[in-house]
Design an enzyme around this catalytic site. Structure first.
Site, PDB file in Angstrom:
ATOM      1  N   HIS A 170       4.357  50.684  42.493  1.00  0.00           N
ATOM      2  CA  HIS A 170       5.118  51.381  41.423  1.00  0.00           C
ATOM      3  C   HIS A 170       5.389  52.875  41.901  1.00  0.00           C
ATOM      4  CE1 HIS A 170       1.827  53.722  38.999  1.00  0.00           C
ATOM      5  NE2 HIS A 170       1.647  53.858  40.396  1.00  0.00           N
ATOM      6  N   CYS A 176       3.625  61.062  42.748  1.00  0.00           N
ATOM      7  CA  CYS A 176       3.738  59.622  42.054  1.00  0.00           C
ATOM      8  C   CYS A 176       4.994  59.421  42.154  1.00  0.00           C
ATOM      9  CB  CYS A 176       2.869  59.779  40.941  1.00  0.00           C
ATOM     10  SG  CYS A 176       1.269  59.971  41.008  1.00  0.00           S
ATOM     11  N   HIS A 226      10.266  55.712  47.384  1.00  0.00           N
ATOM     12  CA  HIS A 226      10.005  54.726  48.191  1.00  0.00           C
ATOM     13  C   HIS A 226       8.546  53.878  47.725  1.00  0.00           C
ATOM     14  CE1 HIS A 226      12.956  55.461  51.133  1.00  0.00           C
ATOM     15  NE2 HIS A 226      12.462  56.469  51.539  1.00  0.00           N
ATOM     16  N   HIS A 240       4.698  53.873  46.018  1.00  0.00           N
ATOM     17  CA  HIS A 240       3.438  53.725  46.304  1.00  0.00           C
ATOM     18  C   HIS A 240       2.694  52.471  45.749  1.00  0.00           C
ATOM     19  CE1 HIS A 240       2.733  56.139  42.977  1.00  0.00           C
ATOM     20  NE2 HIS A 240       1.387  55.817  42.790  1.00  0.00           N
ATOM     21  N   HIS A 265      -1.307  50.384  44.150  1.00  0.00           N
ATOM     22  CA  HIS A 265      -2.695  50.230  43.684  1.00  0.00           C
ATOM     23  C   HIS A 265      -3.290  48.938  43.879  1.00  0.00           C
ATOM     24  CE1 HIS A 265      -2.626  54.305  42.626  1.00  0.00           C
ATOM     25  NE2 HIS A 265      -1.246  54.164  41.730  1.00  0.00           N
ATOM     26  N   ASP A 278       0.939  40.333  40.192  1.00  0.00           N
ATOM     27  CA  ASP A 278       0.349  40.577  41.556  1.00  0.00           C
ATOM     28  C   ASP A 278       1.279  40.437  42.744  1.00  0.00           C
ATOM     29  OD1 ASP A 278      -1.887  40.736  43.269  1.00  0.00           O
ATOM     30  OD2 ASP A 278      -1.938  38.450  43.441  1.00  0.00           O
ATOM     31  N   HIS A 279       1.297  41.301  43.731  1.00  0.00           N
ATOM     32  CA  HIS A 279       1.993  41.605  45.010  1.00  0.00           C
ATOM     33  C   HIS A 279       3.428  41.685  44.401  1.00  0.00           C
ATOM     34  CE1 HIS A 279      -1.392  40.217  47.101  1.00  0.00           C
ATOM     35  NE2 HIS A 279      -1.059  40.737  48.155  1.00  0.00           N
ATOM     36  N   GLU A 332      -6.349  51.945  37.314  1.00  0.00           N
ATOM     37  CA  GLU A 332      -5.492  51.945  38.348  1.00  0.00           C
ATOM     38  C   GLU A 332      -6.113  52.425  39.591  1.00  0.00           C
ATOM     39  OE1 GLU A 332      -1.354  54.493  37.989  1.00  0.00           O
ATOM     40  OE2 GLU A 332      -3.116  55.871  38.743  1.00  0.00           O
TER      41      GLU A 332
END
Lengths: 135, 135, 135, 135, 135, 135
Positions: free
Chosen positions: F14, F33, F37, F39, F41, F79-80, F124
């Site tokens: 996200h 944040c 591109h 990042h 969690h 997920d993913h 998170e």
């Protein structure tokens, strides 16, 4: 050969401080870890032994007995103590995690019977830990 | 309304000790926690605030700013310090986990803006923690 | 000789993707890990060095200095970044945990002075981690 | 060469009990762990393999496939089972952590292809674990 | 008012099984948790009390004394036991995490003096836990 | 009434980004944040329901069924995945932990039958988490 590990813990105060140096030199090298009033940690100690499981018990060592040895020989000296002022196994040593791991090894080694002491792994915090293998 | 929590940590020395009592009385009540040379802990502090997420940012509070407030107002006073001897926010108080949680609440409360301080949860060890909700 | 470990962490996005393959081939091999919009992880990094504690300090290495080296040489490149698109130390490599551990070793190795880099242990999740010893 | 580890878990009942001994002898040696009605644990299993990352995938092994192998060959035999009464891989063995780690190694070893099984690390509790390297 | 929590743990065997039902019905409802040979868990128990810190001690309750009460009244009944077969506080009850949390509350409640029992939080695994507040 | 909690997890990419603002404004408010591109969690999700244990099963809800609901209604969406680009339950919302906790509540709420949804707690990272109680 199997490695078997027992975790114990203790809470202690300490400071990083070399009595041969001035307060200023200590603060330069150790920063806030040299605070003269001490700080402290919840230490987690992992003692690993190795050997072959006994054919009759399936055990390398009775973990309850190992725990009693660790507590009576090491934890009782360290728990709720000041590592700089009142702990025999650290007498004359700076209580770094590294030195403390070595000192615990030396203290425990003569009491491990029937299996071999493999390593002492000592967490000072979640982020810092030392491991010693006896040489 | 959403609760949002930030975890910080500090390492400190302390002893449980009431200066109005004799050493013997302190030891009777507090046991090894009264050790005159101190012991210490890795404290984990969870600060929870509550509020409605801002429509433009999706945030109750910017956690980086909250972290800076907690560090500058609380952690800097406590980290690598002796809670009995040199911490203003505990002046005149026994540094139990309970009292420390209350003192952290009182210290932080005036600095929480734009949302509401909900609770202070303080772990002295993995096995012991206190939580305070401001009343 | 003692091993000493420092833990650091970073959060990053990535996908497992071989640019020499078609999207279909990537999905066949990597499954949902190949998602073209990326996914991400909270990575935990354990850097272990080894050496003899210094006689004057009791330390193998000053952990604060080691932490600064790890952050400036590695974490700053990786934290809150996309491992496929913008990280120099992974240029031309698939950002698997294995490759990332090797790349971190290569990046850190020249900067570890006064002790020896022993291992890079990298957790992608609680359930998956890689460890590299330099050969 | 890189080490890669996958964590799995299972919940099982067991007792430490040598059927060649009387109940009294078992209780003398194993204490409350010999309780005839069993007790149990949440076991955490870490399977470590080693090898060189594949040039095309960056992977030593596809962790999803490794996970499927561990689950089908080991976890399915152990999870929600009684380790003394109904688990083939422990037939005739005392279900100590040591013996269980060895048995899991022997069960998994023939199914690890394309890389090398390095170790089985098995946590019986947070405080007790065994590690086996195959010899 | 401050909340204060003490963590204890125990290891036990159990199965989810309603003796009024057939084996088939039990398996339909409880799945592998109904295994007739039992399975088991490492339970983590968090007991939370609340009150005002005593002016002389800074404590709501002496945690060492609270720990002794929890161990003597609850843990000793549960640790290394079979929750279906030999635990008085669960007599006639299905040993679900929910029922066990309630039973622990009822067992402890009469012994908490000088402060108020607030909650029983019981982890069956890292992924499943129940919390009971007394009503 | 007992509270019962199930933990699930997912890994996602996200960025904190408000499309109504310029890149510069986003960077000013969200810092790293906002990285264009992305990042990511490892999210840990705790779903808590409450109710009375059923007299016949001892359960508030069958945790296996609850887990299936959480996975099929929420985890499979997240997920993913990239929380900004491809997740229906976050369409039009900034993927902050706060907004994500609320969105998961709204998605799950209609599917919780036979007990009451009490809270959504979403980590998170180890250091940051949000909790939502439905109002």
């Amino acid at each position: 050969m199997v490695h078997l590990t027992r975790k114990e813990h203790f809470n202690a105060a300490h400071r990083l401080y070399n009595p041969k140096w001035s307060d200023g030199e200590n603060e330069t090298v150790f920063g806030k870890c040299a605070n003269k009033h001490f700080h402290g940690h919840n230490y987690n100690l992992y003692v690993t032994v190795k050997g072959e499981p006994d054919a009759d018990t399936g055990l390398i060592v009775n973990l309850k007995e190992l725990s009693i040895i660790i507590k009576s020989k090491v934890i009782d000296q360290l728990d709720h103590k000041n590592l700089n002022l009142e702990v025999d196994l650290l007498r004359g040593k700076i209580p770094s995690t590294e030195n403390l791991a070595i000192a615990i090894w030396n203290e425990l080694k003569p009491h491990i019977k029937g299996c071999t002491l493999h390593s002492i792994k000592l967490f000072e915090t979640e982020n810092n830990f030392a491991e010693y293998f006896g040489e």
